[in-house]
Structure formats: C-alpha cells, structure tokens
Design a protein around this motif. Structure first.
Motif, PDB file in Angstrom:
ATOM      1  N   ALA A  19      -9.293 -17.527  63.630  1.00 42.83           N
ATOM      2  CA  ALA A  19      -8.443 -18.421  64.268  1.00 42.83           C
ATOM      3  C   ALA A  19      -9.350 -19.765  64.422  1.00 42.83           C
ATOM      4  CB  ALA A  19      -8.364 -17.872  65.848  1.00 42.83           C
ATOM      5  N   PRO A  20     -10.255 -19.845  64.805  1.00 43.63           N
ATOM      6  CA  PRO A  20     -10.997 -21.428  64.891  1.00 43.63           C
ATOM      7  C   PRO A  20     -10.923 -22.086  63.563  1.00 43.63           C
ATOM      8  CG  PRO A  20     -12.474 -19.663  65.708  1.00 43.63           C
ATOM      9  CD  PRO A  20     -11.302 -18.829  65.239  1.00 43.63           C
ATOM     10  N   SER A  21     -11.207 -21.422  62.341  1.00 42.99           N
ATOM     11  CA  SER A  21     -11.027 -22.009  61.076  1.00 42.99           C
ATOM     12  C   SER A  21      -9.693 -22.474  60.705  1.00 42.99           C
ATOM     13  CB  SER A  21     -11.800 -21.186  59.931  1.00 42.99           C
ATOM     14  OG  SER A  21     -11.076 -20.246  59.702  1.00 42.99           O
ATOM     15  N   TYR A  23      -7.217 -22.846  62.718  1.00 46.95           N
ATOM     16  CA  TYR A  23      -6.934 -24.266  63.732  1.00 46.95           C
ATOM     17  C   TYR A  23      -7.450 -25.384  63.279  1.00 46.95           C
ATOM     18  CZ  TYR A  23      -6.777 -27.360  67.531  1.00 46.95           C
ATOM     19  OH  TYR A  23      -6.670 -28.360  68.636  1.00 46.95           O
ATOM     20  N   GLY A  24      -8.570 -25.363  62.708  1.00 43.55           N
ATOM     21  CA  GLY A  24      -9.475 -26.781  62.160  1.00 43.55           C
ATOM     22  C   GLY A  24      -8.701 -27.042  60.811  1.00 43.55           C
ATOM     23  N   ARG A  27      -5.426 -28.858  61.723  1.00 43.29           N
ATOM     24  CA  ARG A  27      -5.725 -30.209  62.492  1.00 43.29           C
ATOM     25  C   ARG A  27      -6.242 -31.141  61.251  1.00 43.29           C
ATOM     26  NH1 ARG A  27      -7.515 -32.196  67.614  1.00 43.29           N
ATOM     27  NH2 ARG A  27      -9.110 -33.948  67.428  1.00 43.29           N
TER      28      ARG A  27
END
Length: 72
Positions: A19-21, A23-24, A27
């Motif tokens: 999930a964090p990657s 999202y990055g 962005r």
C-alpha cells in the motif's frame, strides 16, 4: 476453511506491505502530470498562495540584552 484463512491472511499482509509504495507511485504520477501540463503552458494546477507579508525589521533598542558570560 483453514486454507482460505491462510490465503486471506497472506493477501492482507501483501496489501499492507504494498500500500505505501502504490500510494507513492500514484502521487509521483500526479506530480509528473502537473509538471507536463505546466511545461505545455496549460497549467491546471491550483493557484499558489502568495508569500507571507514580512514584518518591519526589529529595532535594536527593543531587543533584550543578556550579558555574555563566555570567557574565551
């Protein structure tokens, strides 16, 4: 049923890790799209706020003075 729960747990763990990657990446793509639009001259980027107003310089007489205790 045990196999299904194991599969579900593995998918949940993979989602938490990815999930964090993801999202990055999303962005970064949005920023790249804004840069390309700005370079093309058809910027749809929201207006940038003006810089804050500067306050007048402080007079030296209004500053508090502290005696120096350094012995160099």
């Amino acid at each position: 049923m045990n196999t299904f729960l194991s599969l579900l747990a593995a998918l949940a763990l993979a989602a938490l890790v990815l999930a964090p990657s993801l999202y990055g990446v999303a962005r970064e793509r949005a920023i790249d799209r804004q840069l390309c639009e700005a370079a093309a001259g058809r910027s749809e980027v929201p207006a940038v706020r003006s810089p804050p107003q500067k306050s007048p310089p402080q007079k030296s007489s209004s500053r508090s003075t502290v005696p120096s205790t350094a012995t160099w």
